[in-house]
Design an enzyme around this catalytic site. Structure first.
Site, PDB file in Angstrom:
ATOM      1  N   ASN A 294       1.229 -26.170 -14.088  1.00  0.00           N
ATOM      2  CA  ASN A 294       2.251 -25.292 -13.512  1.00  0.00           C
ATOM      3  C   ASN A 294       2.211 -25.363 -11.990  1.00  0.00           C
ATOM      4  O   ASN A 294       2.739 -24.479 -11.308  1.00  0.00           O
ATOM      5  CB  ASN A 294       2.080 -23.844 -13.993  1.00  0.00           C
ATOM      6  CG  ASN A 294       0.823 -23.186 -13.445  1.00  0.00           C
ATOM      7  OD1 ASN A 294      -0.102 -23.858 -12.992  1.00  0.00           O
ATOM      8  ND2 ASN A 294       0.773 -21.863 -13.482  1.00  0.00           N
TER       9      ASN A 294
ATOM     10  N   ASP B  45       6.056 -14.984 -19.674  1.00  0.00           N
ATOM     11  CA  ASP B  45       5.153 -16.130 -19.690  1.00  0.00           C
ATOM     12  C   ASP B  45       4.877 -16.608 -21.111  1.00  0.00           C
ATOM     13  O   ASP B  45       4.827 -17.816 -21.379  1.00  0.00           O
ATOM     14  CB  ASP B  45       3.824 -15.753 -19.025  1.00  0.00           C
ATOM     15  CG  ASP B  45       3.980 -15.445 -17.554  1.00  0.00           C
ATOM     16  OD1 ASP B  45       4.347 -16.352 -16.791  1.00  0.00           O
ATOM     17  OD2 ASP B  45       3.734 -14.294 -17.167  1.00  0.00           O
TER      18      ASP B  45
END
Length: 410
Positions: A100, A174
């Site tokens: 990420n 998330d």
């Protein structure tokens, strides 16, 4: 128990916080060897306890377990030559890389997709971002509070028109992104096994929120039909899609998307059979034409206040009305439906405390119940991982001495 579904798959997770870790956790649960690469400073997720209302204790870190159970951990300084070499050594026989990191740092360290696919053509490269890889805001920092809930439409859509945006809970967006990313990884992994060609998989908080609210976003194009969000629940086009206050101050949510199918049964069930054939309220076209939605909403709301949750439960169940109590988090911890479906496990920490931990929401018939092993400390498995990749003890000791390899201790 049969062989794990992803046994033999090797995953390198170069990521922090939650979304990417969720994807890695899913693969680890299915038997993949997932090696999390963490900096010596520690993943910021290790320090979020005060924001979540729990103790800041690395030895009892429920959030860390949720996102990082069943993984191995190595802590290397990827900015050093030795650390970067170690990372590339891990990638030599890896099937998947999950990251990420933002594009700038990835490119500076030669870890962007275009660089790695030349060296590792079979690698599945999975990346999750805040806002997607294109567009003017692609490099903004992204958290689910901002990129998912706010930019993605939740806060403005799900609030009452007369009130503040709803409170949001960290990790919600998330987890959505992580499971989307896991689905993409599995498709790309199948392709790589079949063709020998890797693939890049991407998902983001913003894109996921747009997809999740897709029905409402698409309907918003028809500006001359229906009401624009935010809407007070008393003014819904269909008043049967509301929450109702009960006698003890709890809320029961009903969901009857086809008003005409449910209205007569529902209105009789709650004690107003005289309205079942009242053409002012039925069908929904009459209700809307007469502007009586708020009036009907008020009547139903006042009726629900006359009974407790338990007093409402039996008639609603017997009438097959879709409903649920708006549960608190502590309600959910004791919910037998959650326990009977293996949403939870009772996990005993080394300090003797037993805590309820949450499983990911996918079950397999032949795999047995999910297994929970604690998330590792920074670098806990590092020396052993490098030994398995051909590093001598002398080289490992040198890396520990110069800081390119790190193992956490008290």
């Amino acid at each position: 128990m049969s062989k794990k579904l992803l046994e033999g798959v090797k995953v390198i997770e170069l990521a922090n916080f939650i979304a990417a870790a969720t994807a890695g956790r899913f693969l680890a649960d299915q038997g993949a060897t997932v090696i999390k690469v963490e900096s010596a400073k520690g993943d910021p997720l290790r320090f979020t306890a005060p924001s979540e209302g729990r103790p800041l204790d690395w030895h009892e870190n429920t959030t860390w377990e949720l996102e990082n159970a069943n993984k191995l951990n190595i802590s290397i300084n990827t900015k050093s030559e030795e650390g970067r070499d170690a990372l590339f050594a891990l990638l030599e026989d890896a099937d998947v890389l999950i990251t990420n990191w933002r594009q700038g740092p990835l490119e500076r360290q030669g870890l962007d997709y275009e660089s790695l696919k030349k060296r590792f053509p079979k690698l599945v490269y999975a990346i999750c971002t805040g806002y997607g890889e294109n567009g003017p805001d692609k490099n903004l920092p992204g958290f689910d509070f901002t990129a998912f809930f706010a930019r993605g439409g939740y806060l403005e859509t799900l609030r009452q028109k007369s009130g503040l945006p709803m409170n949001v809970v960290p990790g919600t967006g998330d987890h959505n992104v992580g499971m989307n990313l896991a689905a993409g990884i599995l498709a790309a992994l199948y392709h790589a096994r079949e063709t020998g060609q890797g693939e890049k998989v991407e998902s983001s908080l913003f894109e996921t929120a747009v997809f999740n609210l897709g029905m409402a976003i698409q309907a918003a194009q028809y500006k001359d039909i229906g009401k624009a969000f935010p809407i007070d629940s008393s003014d819904y086009d269909n008043p049967l899609l509301s929450s109702w206050p009960t006698k003890e101050g709890r809320y029961i949510q009903t969901c009857m998307p086809n008003y005409n199918q449910y209205f007569k049964v529902f209105i009789a069930t709650i004690g107003h059979p005289e309205l079942a054939d009242d053409e002012r309220y039925f069908p929904i076209q009459n209700l809307q034409a007469n502007g009586l939605g708020p009036e009907l909403h008020k009547l139903i709301s006042e009726t629900f206040k006359t009974r407790t949750v338990e007093e409402w439960r039996t008639p609603l169940v017997e009438a097959d009305i879709p409903f649920s109590l708006a549960q608190s988090l502590t309600d959910i911890l004791d919910d037998p439906q959650a326990w009977d479906n293996d949403c939870f496990t009772a996990f005993e920490y080394e300090n003797g405390n037993t805590r309820t931990l949450v499983h990911q929401p996918v079950r397999f018939a032949e795999q047995g119940k999910p297994v929970y092993t604690r998330g590792r400390f920074p670098g806990e498995d590092g020396p052993e991982i490098l030994r398995q990749h051909g590093y001598s003890q002398e080289r490992i000791d040198k890396m520990l001495a110069d800081g390119s390899l790190y193992v956490w201790s008290e």
